[in-house]
Design a protein around this motif. Sequence first.
Motif, PDB file in Angstrom:
ATOM      1  N   ILE A  37     -15.899  23.985  89.898  1.00 22.06           N
ATOM      2  CA  ILE A  37     -16.813  23.140  90.656  1.00 22.06           C
ATOM      3  C   ILE A  37     -16.128  21.818  90.987  1.00 22.06           C
ATOM      4  O   ILE A  37     -16.232  21.313  92.088  1.00 22.06           O
ATOM      5  CB  ILE A  37     -18.121  22.926  89.877  1.00 22.06           C
ATOM      6  CG1 ILE A  37     -18.844  24.269  89.719  1.00 22.06           C
ATOM      7  CG2 ILE A  37     -19.006  21.893  90.551  1.00 22.06           C
ATOM      8  CD1 ILE A  37     -19.974  24.260  88.712  1.00 22.06           C
ATOM      9  N   CYS A  38     -15.436  21.270  90.001  1.00 25.49           N
ATOM     10  CA  CYS A  38     -14.647  20.062  90.253  1.00 25.49           C
ATOM     11  C   CYS A  38     -13.579  19.927  89.175  1.00 25.49           C
ATOM     12  O   CYS A  38     -13.820  20.252  88.020  1.00 25.49           O
ATOM     13  CB  CYS A  38     -15.531  18.821  90.331  1.00 25.49           C
ATOM     14  SG  CYS A  38     -16.392  18.398  88.820  1.00 25.49           S
ATOM     15  N   PRO A  39     -12.383  19.471  89.572  1.00 31.20           N
ATOM     16  CA  PRO A  39     -11.355  19.218  88.572  1.00 31.20           C
ATOM     17  C   PRO A  39     -11.628  17.896  87.874  1.00 31.20           C
ATOM     18  O   PRO A  39     -12.259  17.004  88.433  1.00 31.20           O
ATOM     19  CB  PRO A  39     -10.069  19.150  89.411  1.00 31.20           C
ATOM     20  CG  PRO A  39     -10.526  18.743  90.760  1.00 31.20           C
ATOM     21  CD  PRO A  39     -11.924  19.278  90.931  1.00 31.20           C
ATOM     22  N   THR A  40     -11.187  17.790  86.639  1.00 24.99           N
ATOM     23  CA  THR A  40     -11.376  16.550  85.877  1.00 24.99           C
ATOM     24  C   THR A  40     -10.114  16.264  85.076  1.00 24.99           C
ATOM     25  O   THR A  40      -9.471  17.185  84.588  1.00 24.99           O
ATOM     26  CB  THR A  40     -12.559  16.657  84.897  1.00 24.99           C
ATOM     27  OG1 THR A  40     -12.289  17.704  83.965  1.00 24.99           O
ATOM     28  CG2 THR A  40     -13.859  16.934  85.605  1.00 24.99           C
ATOM     29  N   PRO A  41      -9.764  14.991  84.917  1.00 27.42           N
ATOM     30  CA  PRO A  41      -8.635  14.667  84.045  1.00 27.42           C
ATOM     31  C   PRO A  41      -9.111  14.649  82.594  1.00 27.42           C
ATOM     32  O   PRO A  41     -10.221  14.226  82.296  1.00 27.42           O
ATOM     33  CB  PRO A  41      -8.235  13.265  84.508  1.00 27.42           C
ATOM     34  CG  PRO A  41      -9.500  12.683  85.047  1.00 27.42           C
ATOM     35  CD  PRO A  41     -10.297  13.837  85.604  1.00 27.42           C
ATOM     36  N   PHE A  42      -8.319  15.160  81.691  1.00 33.67           N
ATOM     37  CA  PHE A  42      -8.645  15.119  80.264  1.00 33.67           C
ATOM     38  C   PHE A  42      -7.352  14.917  79.502  1.00 33.67           C
ATOM     39  O   PHE A  42      -6.599  15.864  79.271  1.00 33.67           O
ATOM     40  CB  PHE A  42      -9.341  16.412  79.821  1.00 33.67           C
ATOM     41  CG  PHE A  42      -9.710  16.419  78.367  1.00 33.67           C
ATOM     42  CD1 PHE A  42     -10.767  15.665  77.896  1.00 33.67           C
ATOM     43  CD2 PHE A  42      -8.977  17.165  77.455  1.00 33.67           C
ATOM     44  CE1 PHE A  42     -11.097  15.661  76.556  1.00 33.67           C
ATOM     45  CE2 PHE A  42      -9.298  17.174  76.115  1.00 33.67           C
ATOM     46  CZ  PHE A  42     -10.364  16.414  75.666  1.00 33.67           C
ATOM     47  N   GLY A  43      -7.052  13.678  79.151  1.00 35.46           N
ATOM     48  CA  GLY A  43      -5.819  13.387  78.432  1.00 35.46           C
ATOM     49  C   GLY A  43      -4.624  13.857  79.235  1.00 35.46           C
ATOM     50  O   GLY A  43      -4.506  13.579  80.419  1.00 35.46           O
ATOM     51  N   ASN A  44      -3.750  14.607  78.599  1.00 30.50           N
ATOM     52  CA  ASN A  44      -2.552  15.119  79.265  1.00 30.50           C
ATOM     53  C   ASN A  44      -2.794  16.456  79.953  1.00 30.50           C
ATOM     54  O   ASN A  44      -1.925  16.955  80.652  1.00 30.50           O
ATOM     55  CB  ASN A  44      -1.416  15.277  78.252  1.00 30.50           C
ATOM     56  CG  ASN A  44      -0.993  13.952  77.676  1.00 30.50           C
ATOM     57  OD1 ASN A  44      -1.068  12.931  78.362  1.00 30.50           O
ATOM     58  ND2 ASN A  44      -0.561  13.944  76.427  1.00 30.50           N
ATOM     59  N   LEU A  45      -3.973  17.034  79.718  1.00 32.31           N
ATOM     60  CA  LEU A  45      -4.268  18.351  80.281  1.00 32.31           C
ATOM     61  C   LEU A  45      -5.183  18.218  81.487  1.00 32.31           C
ATOM     62  O   LEU A  45      -6.123  17.437  81.467  1.00 32.31           O
ATOM     63  CB  LEU A  45      -4.974  19.234  79.241  1.00 32.31           C
ATOM     64  CG  LEU A  45      -4.222  19.498  77.947  1.00 32.31           C
ATOM     65  CD1 LEU A  45      -5.134  20.226  76.969  1.00 32.31           C
ATOM     66  CD2 LEU A  45      -2.981  20.321  78.230  1.00 32.31           C
ATOM     67  N   PRO A  46      -4.932  18.983  82.540  1.00 30.64           N
ATOM     68  CA  PRO A  46      -5.903  18.979  83.631  1.00 30.64           C
ATOM     69  C   PRO A  46      -7.151  19.727  83.172  1.00 30.64           C
ATOM     70  O   PRO A  46      -7.056  20.725  82.468  1.00 30.64           O
ATOM     71  CB  PRO A  46      -5.190  19.733  84.754  1.00 30.64           C
ATOM     72  CG  PRO A  46      -4.209  20.614  84.048  1.00 30.64           C
ATOM     73  CD  PRO A  46      -3.810  19.874  82.791  1.00 30.64           C
ATOM     74  N   GLY A  47      -8.308  19.230  83.532  1.00 25.05           N
ATOM     75  CA  GLY A  47      -9.559  19.886  83.158  1.00 25.05           C
ATOM     76  C   GLY A  47     -10.257  20.415  84.384  1.00 25.05           C
ATOM     77  O   GLY A  47      -9.800  20.255  85.511  1.00 25.05           O
ATOM     78  N   GLN A  48     -11.369  21.035  84.142  1.00 26.15           N
ATOM     79  CA  GLN A  48     -12.154  21.567  85.245  1.00 26.15           C
ATOM     80  C   GLN A  48     -13.579  21.761  84.773  1.00 26.15           C
ATOM     81  O   GLN A  48     -13.820  21.939  83.592  1.00 26.15           O
ATOM     82  CB  GLN A  48     -11.589  22.883  85.731  1.00 26.15           C
ATOM     83  CG  GLN A  48     -11.590  23.974  84.669  1.00 26.15           C
ATOM     84  CD  GLN A  48     -10.858  25.208  85.123  1.00 26.15           C
ATOM     85  OE1 GLN A  48     -10.050  25.169  86.018  1.00 26.15           O
ATOM     86  NE2 GLN A  48     -11.146  26.328  84.495  1.00 26.15           N
ATOM     87  N   ILE A  49     -14.492  21.707  85.719  1.00 19.83           N
ATOM     88  CA  ILE A  49     -15.888  21.987  85.417  1.00 19.83           C
ATOM     89  C   ILE A  49     -16.239  23.330  86.042  1.00 19.83           C
ATOM     90  O   ILE A  49     -16.020  23.559  87.232  1.00 19.83           O
ATOM     91  CB  ILE A  49     -16.827  20.896  85.980  1.00 19.83           C
ATOM     92  CG1 ILE A  49     -16.488  19.526  85.385  1.00 19.83           C
ATOM     93  CG2 ILE A  49     -18.286  21.274  85.731  1.00 19.83           C
ATOM     94  CD1 ILE A  49     -16.711  19.403  83.898  1.00 19.83           C
TER      95      ILE A  49
END
Length: 157
Positions: free
Chosen positions: A77-89
């Motif tokens: 649904i949307c990418p998100t930054p999380f520390g050093n790892l790319p995140g996603q919803i």
Amino acid sequence: MTFNVRDYGAVGDGLALDQQALQTAIDACNAAGGGTVLVPTGSYLTGTVQVKSGVNLHLEAGARIVAADDAALYPVICPTPFGNLPGQIQAVIWIEKAERVRVTGPGVIDGGGAIAPSYNDACEMFFRPALVFCRDCHDLQFLEVTLLNTRFWTLHL
């Protein structure tokens, strides 16, 4: 108007993937200007379904929407930054840029995550869909429905 998901091909046996039937009923309801998408008694296996404006997703007693355990069924649904790892919803129920939306009834939305991962394990997991993710919505209500076994956020408003 009422749009019964079984009229759109949903089986509700907990084995067949009912994602397309659920989405088609929701889309038909939205195209008609709104109404109720009825989820009768049964277990409906799904990936992401997007609830749209004017839709009341109503789960009858004994109805259960269950998240399938297949990451391919959940678009990002949307990418998100999380520390050093790319995140996603990702989410089981996705509501975005919608208004006059209701999720009602004594049924259950089950995220399929009955066993919660440890914090460290959760941080390493790439696939953890939210149960319900809402963004940019107006006039949104959740009434009676039970939300359980989420793998990530339960109800993100």
